[in-house]
Design a protein around this motif. Structure first.
Motif, PDB file in Angstrom:
ATOM      1  N   HIS A 115     -48.724 -24.767  11.858  1.00  0.00           N
ATOM      2  CA  HIS A 115     -49.248 -24.195  10.471  1.00  0.00           C
ATOM      3  C   HIS A 115     -48.106 -23.193   9.845  1.00  0.00           C
ATOM      4  O   HIS A 115     -48.295 -22.192   9.897  1.00  0.00           O
ATOM      5  CB  HIS A 115     -50.619 -23.442  10.579  1.00  0.00           C
ATOM      6  N   PRO A 116     -47.230 -23.758   9.003  1.00  0.00           N
ATOM      7  CA  PRO A 116     -46.171 -22.951   8.229  1.00  0.00           C
ATOM      8  C   PRO A 116     -46.835 -22.288   7.260  1.00  0.00           C
ATOM      9  O   PRO A 116     -48.134 -23.028   6.578  1.00  0.00           O
ATOM     10  CB  PRO A 116     -45.362 -24.145   7.688  1.00  0.00           C
ATOM     11  N   THR A 117     -46.252 -21.415   6.474  1.00  0.00           N
ATOM     12  CA  THR A 117     -46.675 -20.585   5.180  1.00  0.00           C
ATOM     13  C   THR A 117     -46.277 -21.807   4.192  1.00  0.00           C
ATOM     14  O   THR A 117     -45.430 -22.771   4.476  1.00  0.00           O
ATOM     15  CB  THR A 117     -45.978 -19.330   4.930  1.00  0.00           C
ATOM     16  N   LEU A 118     -46.947 -21.821   3.166  1.00  0.00           N
ATOM     17  CA  LEU A 118     -46.853 -22.537   1.922  1.00  0.00           C
ATOM     18  C   LEU A 118     -45.401 -22.135   1.089  1.00  0.00           C
ATOM     19  O   LEU A 118     -45.166 -23.180   0.180  1.00  0.00           O
ATOM     20  CB  LEU A 118     -48.154 -22.423   1.103  1.00  0.00           C
ATOM     21  N   VAL A 119     -44.966 -21.287   1.271  1.00  0.00           N
ATOM     22  CA  VAL A 119     -43.621 -20.906   0.563  1.00  0.00           C
ATOM     23  C   VAL A 119     -42.667 -20.416   1.982  1.00  0.00           C
ATOM     24  O   VAL A 119     -43.199 -19.794   2.780  1.00  0.00           O
ATOM     25  CB  VAL A 119     -43.716 -20.008  -0.474  1.00  0.00           C
ATOM     26  N   PRO A 120     -41.441 -20.580   1.593  1.00  0.00           N
ATOM     27  CA  PRO A 120     -40.449 -19.871   2.337  1.00  0.00           C
ATOM     28  C   PRO A 120     -40.568 -18.334   2.294  1.00  0.00           C
ATOM     29  O   PRO A 120     -41.186 -17.807   1.461  1.00  0.00           O
ATOM     30  CB  PRO A 120     -38.971 -20.450   1.741  1.00  0.00           C
ATOM     31  N   HIS A 121     -40.261 -17.627   3.693  1.00  0.00           N
ATOM     32  CA  HIS A 121     -40.155 -16.441   3.819  1.00  0.00           C
ATOM     33  C   HIS A 121     -39.507 -15.581   2.597  1.00  0.00           C
ATOM     34  O   HIS A 121     -38.413 -15.939   2.026  1.00  0.00           O
ATOM     35  CB  HIS A 121     -39.560 -15.922   5.073  1.00  0.00           C
ATOM     36  N   ARG A 225     -55.307 -21.753  -0.703  1.00  0.00           N
ATOM     37  CA  ARG A 225     -54.032 -21.922   0.012  1.00  0.00           C
ATOM     38  C   ARG A 225     -52.808 -21.941  -0.949  1.00  0.00           C
ATOM     39  O   ARG A 225     -52.376 -22.835  -1.732  1.00  0.00           O
ATOM     40  CB  ARG A 225     -54.298 -23.455   0.585  1.00  0.00           C
ATOM     41  N   VAL A 226     -52.319 -20.934  -1.137  1.00  0.00           N
ATOM     42  CA  VAL A 226     -51.164 -20.611  -1.848  1.00  0.00           C
ATOM     43  C   VAL A 226     -50.242 -19.305  -1.172  1.00  0.00           C
ATOM     44  O   VAL A 226     -50.864 -18.393  -0.393  1.00  0.00           O
ATOM     45  CB  VAL A 226     -51.640 -19.831  -3.419  1.00  0.00           C
ATOM     46  N   GLY A 227     -48.824 -19.425  -1.515  1.00  0.00           N
ATOM     47  CA  GLY A 227     -48.112 -18.258  -1.251  1.00  0.00           C
ATOM     48  C   GLY A 227     -47.952 -18.238   0.408  1.00  0.00           C
ATOM     49  O   GLY A 227     -47.468 -19.172   0.966  1.00  0.00           O
ATOM     50  N   GLY A 228     -48.386 -16.986   1.002  1.00  0.00           N
ATOM     51  CA  GLY A 228     -48.343 -16.771   2.387  1.00  0.00           C
ATOM     52  C   GLY A 228     -49.425 -17.474   3.278  1.00  0.00           C
ATOM     53  O   GLY A 228     -49.343 -17.160   4.339  1.00  0.00           O
ATOM     54  N   ALA A 229     -50.424 -18.249   2.488  1.00  0.00           N
ATOM     55  CA  ALA A 229     -51.292 -18.753   3.295  1.00  0.00           C
ATOM     56  C   ALA A 229     -50.710 -20.038   4.121  1.00  0.00           C
ATOM     57  O   ALA A 229     -49.731 -20.546   3.610  1.00  0.00           O
ATOM     58  CB  ALA A 229     -52.525 -19.199   2.362  1.00  0.00           C
ATOM     59  N   THR A 230     -51.640 -20.451   5.043  1.00  0.00           N
ATOM     60  CA  THR A 230     -50.764 -21.411   5.796  1.00  0.00           C
ATOM     61  C   THR A 230     -51.855 -22.745   5.654  1.00  0.00           C
ATOM     62  O   THR A 230     -52.855 -22.620   5.127  1.00  0.00           O
ATOM     63  CB  THR A 230     -50.748 -21.329   7.451  1.00  0.00           C
TER      64      THR A 230
END
Length: 320
Positions: A115-121, A225-230
């Motif tokens: 489960h990655p975050t939806l945007v890079p760190h 499900r946006v940004g730092g969400a997975t």
């Protein structure tokens, strides 16, 4: 302590207990899990690269559990990023998975879900919208498919299009590529507006009600499900019996497939004759400004649900 028997070495990673079940009740061996991860590595890794990664792991005799921190004793070649978690008031040391070696290491640790975050760190913008379709408990796949079509129709009215994949569990994920990056808060607002439009097209089928008891057996269109969400990555297995896989589909297939068709035992054999997730993604399109106007007027679901819960509690206390 005696050293465990090494069954095989791949890419320098020692693999153990390959003929044991991936987890209790999986009905699938750990070898099958690793063979799947190896087969899809080139397709799965692009969704993981540079994104803080949470995994669902399993241990013999235990239920699968979500793990965010890189485990102690992990190889020093696995990079991490430190992210402050407001909810738990602590720093989480998330791993990054950039290569096959790291993927195999996680698989050997019985990491079943990715489960990655939806945007890079560190990213403050996103190039896509995501709608997560969550059916009620016990609902058949046909119910969530029926809810996907009004989302597609709402997007089409706006000149947008989505790629679709199974969640690997019971739902569907719709991903909408955008031609210009959006600030995270704007993407959240736009997704709320898309979900509201879709629910209005099929109010008996879909809902935006964040409180589960208010959904009335309808499919929840989750805009969070946006940004730092997975989100479960494409081609990631899920910790369910048979190890189903989050798998990309064409819209024409939705009515004639089942999530159980795509498992760690079947997916490798399908790859050569099917388009990849990247190939199924439609061309990026501009976001209509009206979505931001509409979305900003819609309360943030979790905040609205919190206030509504407090209101209902006060009403119960007053005997209303």
């Amino acid at each position: 302590m005696a050293r465990r028997q090494v069954d095989e070495v791949r890419d320098g990673v020692e693999l153990t207990s390959l003929d044991a079940e991936a987890f209790d009740g999986a009905g699938v061996t750990k070898r099958a899990l690793l063979d799947h991860l190896d087969a899809v590595a080139a397709l799965l890794l692009p969704a993981l690269t540079d994104r803080p990664l949470s995994v669902v792991r399993a241990r013999p005799g235990q239920a699968p559990f979500m793990q965010k921190n890189l485990p102690r004793g992990a190889p020093d070649w696995i990079p991490t990023v430190d992210v402050w978690a407001d909810s738990s008031q602590r720093t989480v040391h998330y791993p990054l998975c950039h290569d096959r070696r790291t993927l195999l290491w996680f698989g050997n640790q019985r990491a079943v879900e990715f489960h990655p975050t939806l945007v890079p760190h560190g990213a403050t913008t996103t190039g896509e919208l995501v709608v997560d379709l969550d059916p009620p408990d016990g609902a058949g796949f046909d119910r969530v498919v029926a809810a996907a079509y009004p989302v597609r129709a709402a997007l089409a009215e706006l000149g947008l299009a989505a790629a679709v994949k199974t969640s690997g569990a019971t739902g569907l994920h719709l991903v909408v590529p955008l031609s210009e990056p959006l600030p995270i808060d704007d993407a959240f607002a736009a997704t709320r507006a898309v979900c509201a439009r879709a629910a209005a097209l099929a109010p008996d089928v879909a809902t935006t009600a964040f409180i589960r008891d208010d959904r009335g057996g309808r499919v929840f269109l989750d805009p969070t499900r946006v940004g730092g969400a997975t989100l479960a990555a494409p081609y990631s297995p899920r910790a369910r019996p048979g190890l189903p896989v989050s798998f990309p589909l064409t819209w024409d297939e939705l009515d004639r497939v089942s999530p159980a068709d795509f498992t760690v035992g079947t997916v490798a054999g399908l790859l050569a004759c099917r388009p990849t997730w990247g190939e199924l993604r439609p061309g990026p399109a501009p976001l209509p400004a009206v979505l931001l106007t509409e979305g900003r007027a819609i309360p943030v679901p979790r905040v609205a649900a919190m206030h509504e819960g407090k209101r209902r509690k006060r009403a119960r206390e007053r005997g209303e």
